[in-house]
Design a protein around this motif. Structure first.
Motif, mmCIF file in Angstrom:
data_model
loop_
_atom_site.group_PDB
_atom_site.id
_atom_site.type_symbol
_atom_site.label_atom_id
_atom_site.label_comp_id
_atom_site.label_asym_id
_atom_site.label_seq_id
_atom_site.Cartn_x
_atom_site.Cartn_y
_atom_site.Cartn_z
ATOM 1 N N LEU A 229 0.836 -1.204 0.000
ATOM 2 C CA LEU A 229 0.000 0.000 0.000
ATOM 3 C C LEU A 229 0.870 1.253 0.000
ATOM 4 C CD1 LEU A 229 -2.624 1.582 0.229
ATOM 5 C CD2 LEU A 229 -2.608 1.129 2.702
ATOM 6 N N ARG A 230 1.928 1.238 0.779
ATOM 7 C CA ARG A 230 2.846 2.390 0.814
ATOM 8 C C ARG A 230 3.395 2.677 -0.587
ATOM 9 N NH1 ARG A 230 8.207 3.499 1.181
ATOM 10 N NH2 ARG A 230 8.686 1.291 0.960
ATOM 11 N N GLN A 231 3.774 1.627 -1.299
ATOM 12 C CA GLN A 231 4.310 1.806 -2.648
ATOM 13 C C GLN A 231 3.258 2.339 -3.610
ATOM 14 O OE1 GLN A 231 6.799 -1.433 -4.148
ATOM 15 N NE2 GLN A 231 7.154 -2.129 -2.052
ATOM 16 N N LYS A 232 2.021 1.876 -3.479
ATOM 17 C CA LYS A 232 0.929 2.391 -4.315
ATOM 18 C C LYS A 232 0.717 3.887 -4.055
ATOM 19 C CE LYS A 232 -1.869 -1.846 -4.744
ATOM 20 N NZ LYS A 232 -2.048 -1.880 -6.213
ATOM 21 N N LEU A 233 0.745 4.267 -2.789
ATOM 22 C CA LEU A 233 0.561 5.673 -2.439
ATOM 23 C C LEU A 233 1.708 6.532 -2.972
ATOM 24 C CD1 LEU A 233 -0.691 5.124 1.209
ATOM 25 C CD2 LEU A 233 -2.022 6.227 -0.601
ATOM 26 N N ASN A 234 2.935 6.028 -2.877
ATOM 27 C CA ASN A 234 4.085 6.767 -3.408
ATOM 28 C C ASN A 234 3.955 6.980 -4.915
ATOM 29 O OD1 ASN A 234 5.575 7.270 -1.089
ATOM 30 N ND2 ASN A 234 6.695 5.345 -1.206
ATOM 31 N N LYS A 235 3.547 5.936 -5.619
ATOM 32 C CA LYS A 235 3.394 6.037 -7.071
ATOM 33 C C LYS A 235 2.306 7.048 -7.426
ATOM 34 C CE LYS A 235 2.577 3.254 -11.219
ATOM 35 N NZ LYS A 235 2.273 1.889 -11.738
ATOM 36 N N ALA A 236 1.186 6.988 -6.716
ATOM 37 C CA ALA A 236 0.093 7.929 -6.978
ATOM 38 C C ALA A 236 0.509 9.357 -6.643
ATOM 39 C CB ALA A 236 -1.138 7.514 -6.173
ATOM 40 N N LEU A 237 1.266 9.522 -5.555
ATOM 41 C CA LEU A 237 1.742 10.853 -5.179
ATOM 42 C C LEU A 237 2.647 11.426 -6.265
ATOM 43 C CD1 LEU A 237 2.047 13.181 -3.160
ATOM 44 C CD2 LEU A 237 3.878 11.869 -2.044
ATOM 45 N N ASP A 238 3.579 10.629 -6.770
ATOM 46 C CA ASP A 238 4.453 11.089 -7.850
ATOM 47 C C ASP A 238 3.632 11.555 -9.054
ATOM 48 O OD1 ASP A 238 6.709 10.518 -6.370
ATOM 49 O OD2 ASP A 238 7.119 8.606 -7.362
#
Length: 262
Positions: A229-238
Motif C-alpha cells: 500500500l505504501r508503494q501504491k501511495l508513493n506512485k500515486a503521489l508522484d
C-alpha cells in the motif's frame, strides 16, 4: 464426470482464477484516518463534512489509484494506535516523519516539507527564543505532537502547557494565557494571516527545522506490514505532483508551495 469433462472444468477454473485475482487487486478500498481539527489541513465544514488540504490530497490519490475511499476522524493522541488497531488503513493528517514514529508505522515519501515556528502576540518584543531567553515563560503546544516533544526536551525551565487540539492552543494565546506557542509553520502562517482571531499574533524567530523533531517532512503513515500500500501511495503521489493535481490543490489553500516552502 468423464476425463474430458474434468479436463475442461479444470482448464476453465485456471483461466478464471487470474482474472478474479486481478479484479480483487484493482478493487482497492481504503479507509483514511485524519484528525478533523487542524485547519486548513483537515477540519469539519459547517455541514459536518471532513475537508481541507489533507482530505483533498487523499481524494486525489484515491482517484489516481482508482480506489474507493472513506474518511475517519480520530483524535490526534490516538491516531497511530487506531491505525495499528485496524480502524483505518492510512493516516493522512500532516504527520511529521520522525524516527520515533518510524518505530511504529511506515511512511510514504513526504507530501509536505516540514518546519515549526514560534508564534507570539503582535505587541511582543521577544526576539530571542533560546531556552535561556524563554526561561519562566509560558509556552503552549498541541499534545502528542513534535512541537510538544521539542518544547519538553529543550525548554525545561519554561512553563510548557500541552493541549488536546491546535485550536485550544490558539485560543489560549489569543486570550493572553500564553507568552508564546510553537506550531507547524504553514498552519500558523495561515492562522495569523487569514483568520480574525489569528490577527492578534505573528510568527517569530527563525523557522525550526531540526530533523530530530521535524524529521524528513510530512508523510502518510501505514501499518508496517502494508508496504504494498505504501508503494501504491508513493506512485500515486508522484503522478499527482507531475500532472499538476497537487499544485491545483495546494493553491486552493496556500500562497506558497508547501512541498518546497517556496
Amino acid at each position: 464426470m468423464n476425463k474430458n469433462l474434468r479436463s475442461l472444468a479444470l482448464s476453465a477454473m485456471l483461466a478464471i482464477a487470474p482474472v478474479g485475482s486481478a479484479l480483487a487487486a484493482d478493487n482497492l478500498t481504503l479507509r483514511i484516518g485524519t484528525e478533523g481539527a487542524y485547519p486548513p489541513f483537515n477540519y469539519f465544514s459547517a455541514d459536518g463534512q471532513l475537508g481541507g488540504f489533507d482530505v483533498e490530497i487523499g481524494k486525489a490519490l484515491c482517484a489516481e489509484m482508482q480506489a474507493r475511499c472513506s474518511f475517519v476522524a480520530q483524535d490526534w493522541d490516538g491516531i497511530i494506535p487506531a491505525l495499528k488497531a485496524g480502524k483505518y488503513d492510512v493516516i493522512i493528517a500532516s504527520m511529521f516523519i520522525t524516527e520515533k514514529r518510524k518505530k511504529q508505522v511506515h511512511f510514504t515519501n513526504p507530501y509536505q516539507k516540514a518546519a515549526m515556528t514560534f508564534v507570539v502576540p503582535k505587541d511582543s518584543q521577544q526576539s530571542d527564543f533560546s531556552p535561556e531567553a524563554m526561561a519562566g515563560k509560558t509556552i503552549g503546544a498541541q499534545g502528542s505532537s513534535t512541537q510538544a516533544d521539542y518544547l519538553t526536551a529543550l525548554y525545561p525551565d519554561s512553563d510548557v502547557r500541552l493541549y488536546p487540539t491546535q485550536d485550544a492552543v490558539n485560543l489560549d494565546l489569543v486570550s493572553g494565557r500564553l507568552d508564546a506557542q510553537v506550531g507547524d509553520m504553514i498552519p500558523m502562517l495561515d492562522w495569523t494571516r487569514g483568520s480574525e482571531d489569528g490577527s492578534c499574533c505573528k510568527l517569530a524567530g527563525e523557522p525550526i527545522t531540526d530533523p530530530a523533531f521535524v524529521g524528513e517532512g510530512v508523510g502518510m503513515a501505514v501499518r508496517q506490514e502494508d508496504d504494498a500500500l505504501r508503494q501504491k501511495l508513493n506512485k500515486a503521489l508522484d503522478t499527482i505532483v507531475a500532472n499538476g493535481t497537487y499544485k491545483a490543490i495546494n493553491d486552493k489553500f496556500f500562497a506558497i508551495n508547501i512541498l518546497t516552502l517556496k
